[in-house]
Design a protein around this motif. Structure first.
Motif, PDB file in Angstrom:
ATOM      1  N   VAL A 174     -86.160 -30.488 -52.528  1.00 43.72           N
ATOM      2  CA  VAL A 174     -86.315 -31.685 -53.366  1.00 43.72           C
ATOM      3  C   VAL A 174     -86.621 -32.860 -52.440  1.00 43.72           C
ATOM      4  CG1 VAL A 174     -85.045 -33.272 -54.906  1.00 43.72           C
ATOM      5  CG2 VAL A 174     -84.771 -30.814 -55.177  1.00 43.72           C
ATOM      6  N   HIS A 175     -87.363 -33.848 -52.954  1.00 43.04           N
ATOM      7  CA  HIS A 175     -87.703 -35.011 -52.136  1.00 43.04           C
ATOM      8  C   HIS A 175     -86.443 -35.840 -51.846  1.00 43.04           C
ATOM      9  CE1 HIS A 175     -89.651 -38.850 -51.009  1.00 43.04           C
ATOM     10  NE2 HIS A 175     -90.503 -37.994 -50.436  1.00 43.04           N
ATOM     11  N   VAL A 176     -86.395 -36.379 -50.632  1.00 41.48           N
ATOM     12  CA  VAL A 176     -85.199 -37.138 -50.208  1.00 41.48           C
ATOM     13  C   VAL A 176     -84.889 -38.325 -51.136  1.00 41.48           C
ATOM     14  CG1 VAL A 176     -85.044 -36.579 -47.751  1.00 41.48           C
ATOM     15  CG2 VAL A 176     -86.644 -38.310 -48.504  1.00 41.48           C
ATOM     16  N   SER A 177     -85.925 -38.840 -51.786  1.00 41.14           N
ATOM     17  CA  SER A 177     -85.706 -39.993 -52.669  1.00 41.14           C
ATOM     18  C   SER A 177     -84.788 -39.648 -53.847  1.00 41.14           C
ATOM     19  CB  SER A 177     -87.047 -40.506 -53.193  1.00 41.14           C
ATOM     20  OG  SER A 177     -87.670 -39.488 -53.947  1.00 41.14           O
ATOM     21  N   LYS A 178     -84.640 -38.341 -54.110  1.00 38.80           N
ATOM     22  CA  LYS A 178     -83.820 -37.917 -55.258  1.00 38.80           C
ATOM     23  C   LYS A 178     -82.326 -37.774 -54.895  1.00 38.80           C
ATOM     24  CE  LYS A 178     -87.101 -37.077 -58.417  1.00 38.80           C
ATOM     25  NZ  LYS A 178     -88.351 -37.077 -57.827  1.00 38.80           N
ATOM     26  N   ILE A 179     -82.019 -38.015 -53.624  1.00 42.17           N
ATOM     27  CA  ILE A 179     -80.615 -37.879 -53.221  1.00 42.17           C
ATOM     28  C   ILE A 179     -79.777 -38.975 -53.874  1.00 42.17           C
ATOM     29  CG2 ILE A 179     -78.972 -38.010 -51.290  1.00 42.17           C
ATOM     30  CD1 ILE A 179     -81.045 -36.881 -49.468  1.00 42.17           C
ATOM     31  N   ASN A 180     -78.682 -38.559 -54.428  1.00 40.63           N
ATOM     32  CA  ASN A 180     -77.728 -39.530 -54.963  1.00 40.63           C
ATOM     33  C   ASN A 180     -76.361 -39.180 -54.373  1.00 40.63           C
ATOM     34  OD1 ASN A 180     -75.982 -41.108 -56.409  1.00 40.63           O
ATOM     35  ND2 ASN A 180     -76.993 -40.772 -58.380  1.00 40.63           N
ATOM     36  N   GLU A 181     -76.111 -39.788 -53.206  1.00 37.56           N
ATOM     37  CA  GLU A 181     -74.899 -39.404 -52.476  1.00 37.56           C
ATOM     38  C   GLU A 181     -73.625 -39.821 -53.209  1.00 37.56           C
ATOM     39  OE1 GLU A 181     -74.822 -39.123 -48.317  1.00 37.56           O
ATOM     40  OE2 GLU A 181     -76.956 -39.510 -48.084  1.00 37.56           O
ATOM     41  N   ALA A 182     -73.761 -40.794 -54.109  1.00 38.17           N
ATOM     42  CA  ALA A 182     -72.578 -41.211 -54.861  1.00 38.17           C
ATOM     43  C   ALA A 182     -72.163 -40.122 -55.850  1.00 38.17           C
ATOM     44  CB  ALA A 182     -72.891 -42.508 -55.604  1.00 38.17           C
ATOM     45  N   LEU A 183     -73.153 -39.430 -56.390  1.00 41.99           N
ATOM     46  CA  LEU A 183     -72.856 -38.413 -57.410  1.00 41.99           C
ATOM     47  C   LEU A 183     -72.789 -37.002 -56.824  1.00 41.99           C
ATOM     48  CD1 LEU A 183     -75.079 -39.499 -60.438  1.00 41.99           C
ATOM     49  CD2 LEU A 183     -72.600 -39.529 -60.312  1.00 41.99           C
ATOM     50  N   ASN A 184     -73.602 -36.757 -55.808  1.00 42.17           N
ATOM     51  CA  ASN A 184     -73.695 -35.395 -55.286  1.00 42.17           C
ATOM     52  C   ASN A 184     -73.095 -35.276 -53.899  1.00 42.17           C
ATOM     53  OD1 ASN A 184     -76.595 -36.221 -56.657  1.00 42.17           O
ATOM     54  ND2 ASN A 184     -75.648 -34.414 -57.521  1.00 42.17           N
ATOM     55  N   GLU A 185     -72.612 -34.085 -53.615  1.00 40.83           N
ATOM     56  CA  GLU A 185     -72.018 -33.850 -52.299  1.00 40.83           C
ATOM     57  C   GLU A 185     -73.108 -33.375 -51.342  1.00 40.83           C
ATOM     58  OE1 GLU A 185     -68.556 -31.171 -50.331  1.00 40.83           O
ATOM     59  OE2 GLU A 185     -68.427 -31.546 -52.481  1.00 40.83           O
ATOM     60  N   VAL A 186     -73.641 -34.318 -50.580  1.00 40.60           N
ATOM     61  CA  VAL A 186     -74.733 -33.994 -49.660  1.00 40.60           C
ATOM     62  C   VAL A 186     -74.149 -33.743 -48.276  1.00 40.60           C
ATOM     63  CG1 VAL A 186     -76.886 -34.837 -48.630  1.00 40.60           C
ATOM     64  CG2 VAL A 186     -76.375 -35.306 -51.029  1.00 40.60           C
ATOM     65  N   VAL A 187     -74.524 -32.606 -47.709  1.00 42.06           N
ATOM     66  CA  VAL A 187     -73.987 -32.208 -46.403  1.00 42.06           C
ATOM     67  C   VAL A 187     -75.150 -31.977 -45.456  1.00 42.06           C
ATOM     68  CG1 VAL A 187     -72.660 -30.426 -45.184  1.00 42.06           C
ATOM     69  CG2 VAL A 187     -72.018 -31.088 -47.501  1.00 42.06           C
ATOM     70  N   GLU A 188     -75.018 -32.443 -44.227  1.00 42.70           N
ATOM     71  CA  GLU A 188     -76.092 -32.234 -43.264  1.00 42.70           C
ATOM     72  C   GLU A 188     -75.865 -30.908 -42.535  1.00 42.70           C
ATOM     73  OE1 GLU A 188     -77.697 -35.753 -41.572  1.00 42.70           O
ATOM     74  OE2 GLU A 188     -78.068 -34.726 -39.656  1.00 42.70           O
ATOM     75  N   ILE A 189     -76.881 -30.032 -42.608  1.00 47.26           N
ATOM     76  CA  ILE A 189     -76.806 -28.752 -41.889  1.00 47.26           C
ATOM     77  C   ILE A 189     -78.054 -28.627 -41.026  1.00 47.26           C
ATOM     78  CG2 ILE A 189     -76.659 -26.225 -42.092  1.00 47.26           C
ATOM     79  CD1 ILE A 189     -75.423 -26.551 -44.839  1.00 47.26           C
ATOM     80  N   ASN A 190     -77.857 -28.396 -39.758  1.00 49.89           N
ATOM     81  CA  ASN A 190     -78.959 -28.255 -38.799  1.00 49.89           C
ATOM     82  C   ASN A 190     -79.970 -29.404 -38.907  1.00 49.89           C
ATOM     83  OD1 ASN A 190     -77.826 -25.802 -38.079  1.00 49.89           O
ATOM     84  ND2 ASN A 190     -79.121 -24.645 -39.497  1.00 49.89           N
ATOM     85  N   GLY A 191     -79.484 -30.579 -39.159  1.00 50.82           N
ATOM     86  CA  GLY A 191     -80.359 -31.749 -39.216  1.00 50.82           C
ATOM     87  C   GLY A 191     -80.996 -31.971 -40.583  1.00 50.82           C
ATOM     88  N   TYR A 192     -80.737 -31.102 -41.553  1.00 49.49           N
ATOM     89  CA  TYR A 192     -81.314 -31.267 -42.886  1.00 49.49           C
ATOM     90  C   TYR A 192     -80.228 -31.666 -43.874  1.00 49.49           C
ATOM     91  CZ  TYR A 192     -85.143 -28.618 -40.848  1.00 49.49           C
ATOM     92  OH  TYR A 192     -86.160 -28.199 -40.033  1.00 49.49           O
ATOM     93  N   LYS A 193     -80.583 -32.574 -44.766  1.00 48.13           N
ATOM     94  CA  LYS A 193     -79.627 -32.939 -45.816  1.00 48.13           C
ATOM     95  C   LYS A 193     -79.670 -31.859 -46.885  1.00 48.13           C
ATOM     96  CE  LYS A 193     -79.039 -37.696 -44.982  1.00 48.13           C
ATOM     97  NZ  LYS A 193     -78.721 -38.990 -45.482  1.00 48.13           N
ATOM     98  N   THR A 194     -78.529 -31.342 -47.228  1.00 50.51           N
ATOM     99  CA  THR A 194     -78.478 -30.240 -48.193  1.00 50.51           C
ATOM    100  C   THR A 194     -77.433 -30.518 -49.264  1.00 50.51           C
ATOM    101  OG1 THR A 194     -76.731 -28.981 -47.110  1.00 50.51           O
ATOM    102  CG2 THR A 194     -78.964 -28.603 -46.306  1.00 50.51           C
TER     103      THR A 194
END
Lengths: 188, 335
Positions: free
Chosen positions: B81-101
């Motif tokens: 998914v495009h990074v612009s769709k990240i909503n860190e307030a709502l979703n649990e985003v974790v960085e793995i090997n340099g990628y936001k997942t």
């Protein structure tokens, strides 16, 4: 101490019991063997139940024990805890002479013992029980994220792996240096 | 409950890996580099693996699925998914090997700035992990780059290909359809569901393929139909006239389109059908024609005509103002 239809457990080899009677077929005396784990508690198990274990089955075939010899020489499994061996014996008794159904309800439920059970079952080469145990292990991570899987399966992080590797290299280096020094000392 | 899986013997580890679903294996491979290596080694030893990778690059849906060998059961194993769709307030985003997942509904989403790079990355990751090729590809008009990319990255051709029309855009995609018709190769299914202009034409060859589906097939002429090498052909919104179908039957009787088992043409406008040309020696029959189309249902045609090829093979034909069917009786004739 539990007692089942086909086998009993005791601190010393128990007296053989007769096999369950059959109305139609003539009664054939069943042979029994004896196993004990780390706790030295001896479990009496029928040869039919022990057929699930490729390891024990192989031992029985090779030894050709008589009933008396078997009684006097229980198979020692010092690397298996007594309660784990009891679980395995119970399972073998419950599944004597029949294959395990896909959804087996008679399987060990104590999940906190799963690791020890897996090791024991693998050692005893009980294929069907091992597959079931491995299914339980695989089910543990169903619907889990990488972080949760790492925690449940106790997988070290990359940083921990790297640190362990460095440590191992350091230790190997020290050992090699020690050996060189010792060899030099011997040469003098 | 914790289970130190890496302390178990190789046999146990291997058995557990073999019991994991494909999405679970992909997610687990993100635990560590070492664990990924163990999984990859496991799948490399287990060749041939009866799994097939399918890539979807359609609008906001960019994902990799794994299908079983029969292609009936598919499950998403990773998505980008495009990074612009990240909503860190709502979703649990974790960085793995340099990628936001983000772990979402049984598979891992990986966020990328460059969507094409993201699609390529997840496909490469999954296919390398399982040591398999991409066999299915479903794209929209903007993702035709994927055809060339897959053709270059693997020797094995696709088995299923689909070009899908956009959700909220009815404009024509002549260029994309043309690119697909000229470059997409697929052994089982070639499906095109895209709009093209009235004057669009394609007279090249298509196939060999098992099933050819052209939902917006107004551009298909009798000549192009004769150039299709497929076992099942479906043409929707067709502008073929009954005279074209007579010509096609003449071509078929003479041995043309020899692999054809089933042809279904749905007319865009009501066709005026009275009778077939006499030289086709077509006769009415009470026989009922049946054909189990690949998409599931059994097609049954009644009030049929029977037409025979010069080599003796017969076909049942049915035509009304909305549809034309041809079911070749390969087995019945040989019996």
């Amino acid at each position: 101490m539990s007692s089942t239809e086909q086998g009993t457990s005791s601190a010393a080899p128990a007296e053989p019991t007769t096999a369950p009677e059959s109305a139609a077929a003539p009664e054939v005396p069943e042979s029994f063997y004896y196993v004990h784990g780390k706790d030295k508690v001896v479990h009496k198990v029928s040869a039919g139940a022990l057929q699930h274990s490729a390891l024990i089955h192989g031992m029985i075939s090779n030894l050709g024990y008589t009933e008396e010899q078997a009684k006097a020489n229980p198979f020692p499994f010092e690397n298996i805890d007594g309660d784990i061996l009891q679980m395995v014996v119970d399972w073998c008794n419950q599944h004597k002479g029949k294959p395990t159904p896909p959804e087996d309800t008679n399987l060990p439920k104590q999940k906190e013992k799963l690791f020890d059970l897996v090791l024991a079952v693998n050692y005893l080469e009980i294929k069907e029980l091992l597959t079931y145990c491995c299914k339980q292990v695989a089910m543990m991570v169903k619907g889990k994220s990488p972080e949760e899987i790492r925690e449940i399966w106790m997988i070290p992080t990359d940083a921990e792996d790297e640190a362990a590797e460095k440590e191992a290299k350091k230790r190997a280096g020290k050992e090699a240096a020690g050996e060189t020094a010792a060899a030099a000392g011997d040469a003098k | 409950m914790l289970f130190p899986i890496l302390c178990t013997p190789f046999v146990v580890l291997s058995e557990v890996f073999s019991l994991l679903e494909s999405n679970e294996a992909v997610t687990a491979s993100f635990c560590s580099k070492n664990f990924k290596r163990l999984l990859r080694n496991h799948y490399q030893r287990r060749t041939p693996l009866m799994w097939q990778a399918c890539m979807v690059d359609y609008e906001n849906s960019r994902q990799v699925s794994i299908a079983n060998s029969g292609y009936e059961k598919k499950g998403i194993v990773s998505s980008t998914v495009h990074v612009s769709k990240i909503n860190e307030a709502l979703n649990e985003v974790v960085e793995i090997n340099g990628y936001k997942t983000e772990f979402w509904s049984e598979f891992l989403i990986i966020y990328f700035e460059d969507q094409v790079l993201g699609s390529k990355w997840i496909v490469d990751y999954v296919t390398t992990l399982f040591n398999i090729d991409v066999r299915g590809l479903a794209i929209d008009r903007c993702s035709t780059w994927a055809i060339d990319w897959i053709n270059k990255r693997q020797e094995k051709p696709l088995s299923h290909f689909g070009l899908l029309k956009p959700t909220n855009d009815v404009s024509n995609a002549d260029e994309s359809v043309d690119y697909v018709l000229k470059n997409a190769r697929s052994s089982e299914l070639l499906g095109i569901d895209e709009y093209v202009s009235d004057n669009y034409r394609f007279n090249g060859k298509l196939g060999p393929v098992k099933e050819l589906c052209l939902w917006h097939g107004h551009w298909v002429t009798c000549d192009s139909l004769m150039n299709f090498d497929a076992i099942e052909i479906y043409i929707g919104r067709s502008r073929l006239a009954v005279s074209d179908l007579n010509s096609f039957l003449r071509h078929w009787r003479a041995g043309g389109s020899p692999r054809l088992h089933y042809l279904e043409v749905r007319f865009e406008n009501k066709a005026v059908f009275e009778n077939f040309d006499e030289d086709l020696e077509i006769v009415r029959t009470n026989e009922v024609g049946t054909y189990p189309v690949s998409y599931g249902e059994l097609v049954v045609i009644r009030s049929c005509y029977s037409v025979q090829r010069l080599d003796g093979i017969r076909a049942l034909v049915s035509c009304d103002h909305r549809r034309f069917y041809l079911i070749v009786q390969h087995e019945k004739t040989s019996n």
